[in-house]
Design an enzyme around this catalytic site. Structure first.
Site, PDB file in Angstrom:
ATOM      1  N   HIS A 269       0.831  -1.200   0.000  1.00 12.38           N
ATOM      2  CA  HIS A 269       0.000   0.000   0.000  1.00 12.38           C
ATOM      3  C   HIS A 269       0.869   1.255   0.000  1.00 12.38           C
ATOM      4  O   HIS A 269       0.554   2.243  -0.687  1.00 12.38           O
ATOM      5  CB  HIS A 269      -0.935   0.037   1.205  1.00 12.38           C
ATOM      6  CG  HIS A 269      -1.791   1.267   1.224  1.00 12.38           C
ATOM      7  ND1 HIS A 269      -2.950   1.383   0.489  1.00 12.38           N
ATOM      8  CD2 HIS A 269      -1.626   2.474   1.832  1.00 12.38           C
ATOM      9  CE1 HIS A 269      -3.471   2.587   0.657  1.00 12.38           C
ATOM     10  NE2 HIS A 269      -2.669   3.271   1.469  1.00 12.38           N
ATOM     11  N   HIS A 296       3.727  10.758   2.381  1.00 13.31           N
ATOM     12  CA  HIS A 296       3.288  11.787   1.440  1.00 13.31           C
ATOM     13  C   HIS A 296       4.175  13.032   1.478  1.00 13.31           C
ATOM     14  O   HIS A 296       4.463  13.633   0.443  1.00 13.31           O
ATOM     15  CB  HIS A 296       1.840  12.176   1.733  1.00 13.31           C
ATOM     16  CG  HIS A 296       0.879  11.028   1.697  1.00 13.31           C
ATOM     17  ND1 HIS A 296       0.734  10.229   0.591  1.00 13.31           N
ATOM     18  CD2 HIS A 296       0.040  10.527   2.639  1.00 13.31           C
ATOM     19  CE1 HIS A 296      -0.169   9.291   0.843  1.00 13.31           C
ATOM     20  NE2 HIS A 296      -0.595   9.451   2.073  1.00 13.31           N
TER      21      HIS A 296
END
Length: 326
Positions: A269, A296
């Protein structure tokens, strides 16, 4: 999980009638840009707001890129899906208008990952809320929508940027880097290290192709530690989260009744997230991506660092198109 199939609009066309089925496996990188064959809509829950979100994916002209548009905010400016439009990276990648803080779309990384994996260069994404639907916490439902919408080749060549010098970003014991790579496909490798023994240390690597994205990355769900959830709720986040759209880990236990989809679903993931974050380059990256404990924020900083260093990359768009035509 949201009833995605029932939420599709009547505009959907049976997959067998599409001119170029998205599920057709391509072994060589595409030379031409592609958009959707027709628009498609769905409804799902926002992971952080818990709101019902309507999303529509629409075709867009060549050179348009991926652009998000809030339909619930009057006169909201379009939000190009580019690294320089990212305004927040806490828990998800958030695109926003720096002149209008209300105009923002969160949790774009799963959809961006699916668009990248399915080879879509141009699309207009309409949403009537501040985030995209989470669906089952992976990219698989977005891939399903893209398959139903179909794929159409366009007149312009794909935008390709080749990394020619290493670029690296670090923070404490986490790091990411882009390295020169001569292969036809982006190479990705990553490792993670979590104190929860159900996750622990994991690593994974692959060449990103349409086939590998579907078989190795798309189905892997987002995850959270149980002790973090209460804090997230107090902060007004993860209000739409459930065992239907996220893996929840309590030290050595996975609390989801159905367990994991594969033993290393967590690292897969994280790589899927990286695919979506890197697609915010606004082009195809010819590079090797490596990371350790990244997320991120570092992924976004890496793109800023790359494009700030003009000697580290080359625009290969026209060269790739000429090579494909030869």
């Amino acid at each position: 999980m949201d009833n995605l199939s029932a939420a599709l609009t009547p505009r959907s066309t049976p997959a067998e009638s599409l001119p170029v089925p998205m599920r057709q496996i391509r072994t060589k990188p595409d030379a031409a840009q592609h958009t959707l064959h027709h628009a498609i809509s769905a409804v799902g829950i926002g992971l952080h707001t818990g709101r019902s979100i309507n999303i529509t994916l629409k075709p867009a002209p060549a050179g348009h890129g991926i652009v998000f548009q809030r339909t619930d905010l009057p006169m909201a400016a379009p939000l190009p899906a580019r690294y320089d439009y990212v305004v927040e990276t806490h828990l998800s990648t958030v695109l926003g208008d720096k002149h209008n803080p209300e105009n923002r779309v969160a949790t774009v990384e799963h959809l961006m990952s699916a668009l990248c994996g399915c080879g879509i260069d141009n699309a207009l994404i309409l949403v009537d809320g501040p985030e995209t639907p989470v669906f089952d916490g992976s990219a698989t439902d977005f891939v399903f929508l893209l398959d139903c919408a179909g794929r159409t080749a366009q007149s312009l060549p794909r935008k390709v940027v080749r990394v020619v010098q290493p670029v690296r970003v670090e923070h404490q014991n986490a790091w990411v880097e882009l390295l020169p790579h001569n292969g036809p496909h982006t190479h990705l490798s990553m490792s993670i290290d979590f104190p929860a023994s159900a996750i622990g240390v994991q690593s994974y690597a692959l060449d990103l192709t349409p086939s590998s994205f579907r078989s190795e990355l798309a189905r892997n769900r987002t995850f959270a530690l149980r002790e973090e959830i209460e804090a997230l709720h107090k902060a007004g986040l993860a209000l739409g989260g459930s065992l239907d759209n996220a893996i929840v880990v309590d030290n050595d236990q996975v609390l989801n009744p159905t367990g994991l989809r594969c033993p290393d679903e967590f690292i897969r993931h994280k790589i899927m997230d990286a695919v979506g974050d890197l697609y915010l380059a606004g082009c195809v990256l010819q590079a090797s991506f490596r990371g350790h404990r990244s997320g991120h924020k570092l992924n976004n900083q890496l793109l800023h660092a790359l494009f700030a260093q003009t000697s580290a990359w080359q625009d290969m768009t026209n060269r790739q198109a000429a090579s494909a035509a030869a």
